[in-house]
Motif scaffolding. Structure first.
Motif, mmCIF file in Angstrom:
data_model
loop_
_atom_site.group_PDB
_atom_site.id
_atom_site.type_symbol
_atom_site.label_atom_id
_atom_site.label_comp_id
_atom_site.label_asym_id
_atom_site.label_seq_id
_atom_site.Cartn_x
_atom_site.Cartn_y
_atom_site.Cartn_z
ATOM 1 N N LEU A 164 3.207 2.612 -7.056
ATOM 2 C CA LEU A 164 2.466 1.431 -6.625
ATOM 3 C C LEU A 164 3.422 0.437 -5.983
ATOM 4 O O LEU A 164 4.353 -0.040 -6.626
ATOM 5 N N GLY A 165 3.192 0.149 -4.720
ATOM 6 C CA GLY A 165 4.054 -0.784 -4.011
ATOM 7 C C GLY A 165 3.253 -1.907 -3.386
ATOM 8 O O GLY A 165 2.144 -1.694 -2.890
ATOM 9 N N ALA A 261 -5.909 -0.789 -7.439
ATOM 10 C CA ALA A 261 -6.986 0.198 -7.423
ATOM 11 C C ALA A 261 -6.509 1.485 -8.076
ATOM 12 O O ALA A 261 -5.497 2.057 -7.666
ATOM 13 N N ALA A 262 -7.259 1.952 -9.092
ATOM 14 C CA ALA A 262 -6.898 3.181 -9.804
ATOM 15 C C ALA A 262 -8.053 4.167 -9.724
ATOM 16 O O ALA A 262 -9.208 3.807 -9.958
ATOM 17 N N ASP A 263 -7.728 5.418 -9.412
ATOM 18 C CA ASP A 263 -8.704 6.491 -9.285
ATOM 19 C C ASP A 263 -8.385 7.574 -10.310
ATOM 20 O O ASP A 263 -7.215 7.943 -10.486
ATOM 21 N N ASP A 269 -2.679 2.526 -6.658
ATOM 22 C CA ASP A 269 -1.784 1.777 -5.794
ATOM 23 C C ASP A 269 -2.378 0.389 -5.589
ATOM 24 O O ASP A 269 -3.511 0.115 -5.995
ATOM 25 N N TRP A 270 -1.613 -0.480 -4.952
ATOM 26 C CA TRP A 270 -2.087 -1.816 -4.626
ATOM 27 C C TRP A 270 -2.795 -1.811 -3.277
ATOM 28 O O TRP A 270 -2.365 -1.147 -2.339
ATOM 29 N N VAL A 378 -2.701 8.522 -3.967
ATOM 30 C CA VAL A 378 -3.437 7.641 -3.065
ATOM 31 C C VAL A 378 -2.600 6.431 -2.666
ATOM 32 O O VAL A 378 -1.720 5.981 -3.413
ATOM 33 N N ALA A 379 -2.872 5.922 -1.467
ATOM 34 C CA ALA A 379 -2.300 4.658 -1.004
ATOM 35 C C ALA A 379 -3.331 3.987 -0.101
ATOM 36 O O ALA A 379 -4.285 4.626 0.365
ATOM 37 N N TYR A 380 -3.132 2.695 0.157
ATOM 38 C CA TYR A 380 -4.083 1.926 0.961
ATOM 39 C C TYR A 380 -3.365 1.244 2.116
ATOM 40 O O TYR A 380 -2.244 0.742 1.957
ATOM 41 N N ILE A 381 -4.022 1.243 3.283
ATOM 42 C CA ILE A 381 -3.451 0.620 4.475
ATOM 43 C C ILE A 381 -4.463 -0.376 5.027
ATOM 44 O O ILE A 381 -5.480 0.017 5.599
ATOM 45 N N PRO A 382 -4.228 -1.674 4.877
ATOM 46 C CA PRO A 382 -5.133 -2.659 5.457
ATOM 47 C C PRO A 382 -4.820 -2.879 6.936
ATOM 48 O O PRO A 382 -3.702 -2.603 7.397
#
Length: 508
Positions: A164-165, A261-263, A269-270, A378-382
């Motif tokens: 998580l970053g 967010a956790a799945d 990840d954040w 998983v990771a997130y990209i805004p």
């Protein structure tokens, strides 16, 4: 002369002394007023807020704090992050009003968790366990321009498993988070951190595929002074939705906001806030080996948005088959599964108004998965703004970093500086040319003789705007753990307007 006139003169002279722009002339002396054009000067103070990383007893967190060299020749200054007072998740939905409940952790305000001593060399600190609180920090003097801190947490097992970053955020009053969820397989928390000495009051609004997810619980959440409050999104509504847009605003004060967010299957990840609503969006840094990419978008205004979806890859733009266009209804969250859109080639998503359609502001984010089955991560990209003058990714290791540079318009040239290491090493500089309409994914330069972690600073040299993201991959037990941070302009400088003197306003 009236006292108000004296005050105005004093204020005008002080402003002229600070800016150095105004030429003073007394009224009626026949002189002329000269004013130079506005200029950009380094900021003298910066604030950062890092959310509480404690997810489990297995959590291992590294903070990397960095200010690029050469940003300011001013006073030495300081750059320190200290513990906030963190409350429990139960206290959060109580709106902070129950004085009988005890805090989960109390801060030790006398000792900084991480303290930066000089520009150009990162400082690091490590924390362990589930009780690590949020951090509140301020930088001044020559350490303020471009000050950046990354919080990186590794959890090897359990429901919070993952890398998580998050780039610690500055305080604000308005945040948009597409790609959150209230699905039963998800556990998403909004972390609200107040940097100030007075309480802040925040509202959390949720929007699903059919519009507003009504909730009274998300209104008037009190975030005590220099404290952090986590709010479980699924407790704010009874509605279950795979794709939810979260809108955080403040009635009083300001906060830093980010979503953890956790799945159940894909780890955690954040999710950082999307760029402000706009008609054209860039989401950079989709890894080449992504096995699933989900796009979530939201139109906050009164009009629907019709968007053209393109993937900018190594050689140019392609339209994803079956998903060339996306219709986003006003105040409704739209989600679409783009599957393995990259097909072995790193890329970035470009959203533009469909030809002939209105330029309707939207926000967007991507949910990106690597691996399959039990090895998913998983990771997130805004959506993010361009690099502009300068942007930094603070936490990089000897191996595992991939830098994605995207030029959605004209060809551009950028300079990438790998800083000295936190434990030693010499900075390295490399220049890249990014062709218009493409994404260039590279293994970034590494400082010679590196010891510890280091920072990457990207600076636009010429050409069109460049959007950037850095992926940090730290594989664990066969799982391709990774996190992606976007690199918008660090706002290390501020435009100072020219001052034009007019003492005639002082006449009686």
């Amino acid at each position: 002369m009236k006292s108000t006139s004296l005050s105005l003169i004093a204020g005008t002279v002080a402003l002229a002394a600070v800016t150095g722009f105004a030429a003073l002339t007394a009224p009626g002396d026949g002189g002329t007023t000269e004013a130079k054009a506005a200029t950009r000067l380094p900021v003298e103070r910066s604030s950062l807020l890092c959310p509480a990383p404690g997810l489990s007893d297995l959590a291992e967190t590294t903070y990397t704090s960095f200010t690029p060299a050469g940003g300011s020749g001013g006073e030495a200054g300081t750059a320190e992050l200290r513990q906030s007072t963190s409350t429990t998740a139960d206290d959060a939905t109580d709106k902070g009003g129950n004085k009988d409940k005890k805090d989960k952790a109390k801060a030790d305000p006398g000792k900084p968790v991480v303290s930066l001593k000089e520009p150009g060399k990162p400082a690091t600190a490590d924390e362990s366990g589930a009780d690590t609180p949020a951090l509140v920090g301020t930088a001044t003097g020559r350490l303020a321009p471009g000050w950046t801190t990354q919080q990186t947490t590794t959890v090897e097992a359990g429901g919070a498993r993952g890398l998580l970053g998050v780039s610690c955020t500055g305080p604000d009053t308005n945040f948009w988070f597409p790609a959150a969820s209230t699905a039963k397989s998800r556990e998403d928390y909004v972390h609200l951190t107040n940097p100030d000495d007075t309480a802040a009051v925040a509202d959390i609004e949720l929007y699903g595929p059919d519009g507003t997810l009504k909730s009274d619980v998300g209104e008037g959440i009190t975030v005590p002074a220099r404290s952090s409050v986590p709010v479980l999104i699924s407790t704010l509504t009874s509605k279950v939705a795979e794709d939810v847009t979260v809108h955080v605003t403040t009635r009083t004060g300001r906060v830093g906001a980010v979503i953890r967010a956790a799945d159940e299957e894909a780890g955690s990840d954040w999710l950082a806030a999307s760029a402000d609503p706009t008609g054209t969006l860039v989401l950079p840094g989709i890894p080449a080996d992504a096995t699933s990419v989900r796009l979530v978008a939201f139109a906050p205004g009164d009009d629907d948005a019709d968007l053209t979806v393109k993937l900018l890859g190594k050689t140019g733009a392609i339209s994803p088959a079956g998903h060339e266009d996306l219709h986003v209804k006003s105040r409704m969250t739209a989600g679409v599964d783009l599957k393995d859109i990259t097909r072995g080639e790193a890329g970035s998503l470009l959203l533009t108004p469909t030809r002939g359609e209105k330029d309707t502001p939207v926000v967007a984010a991507l949910r990106v998965v690597r691996g399959k089955g039990d090895a998913q991560e998983v990771a997130y990209i805004p959506a993010t703004g361009p690099v502009g003058a300068q942007a930094t990714a603070a936490d990089n290791r000897a191996k595992g970093s991939t830098l994605s540079l995207t030029a959605p318009g004209a060809t551009a040239t950028v300079k990438v500086t790998a800083s000295a290491g936190s434990g030693g090493g010499e900075q390295t500089v490399k220049t890249y040319t990014v062709k218009g309409g493409t994404t260039l994914a590279v293994t970034p330069p590494v400082p010679s003789g590196l010891k510890g972690g280091y920072a990457l600073t990207v600076q636009t040299q010429s050409g069109g705007p460049v959007h950037a993201a850095r992926m940090l991959a730290l594989p664990q037990d066969g799982i391709q753990m990774f996190t992606v941070q976007t690199l918008p302009d660090d706002d290390g400088t501020v435009e100072v307007p020219a001052v034009e003197q007019d003492l005639s306003v002082l006449d009686d």
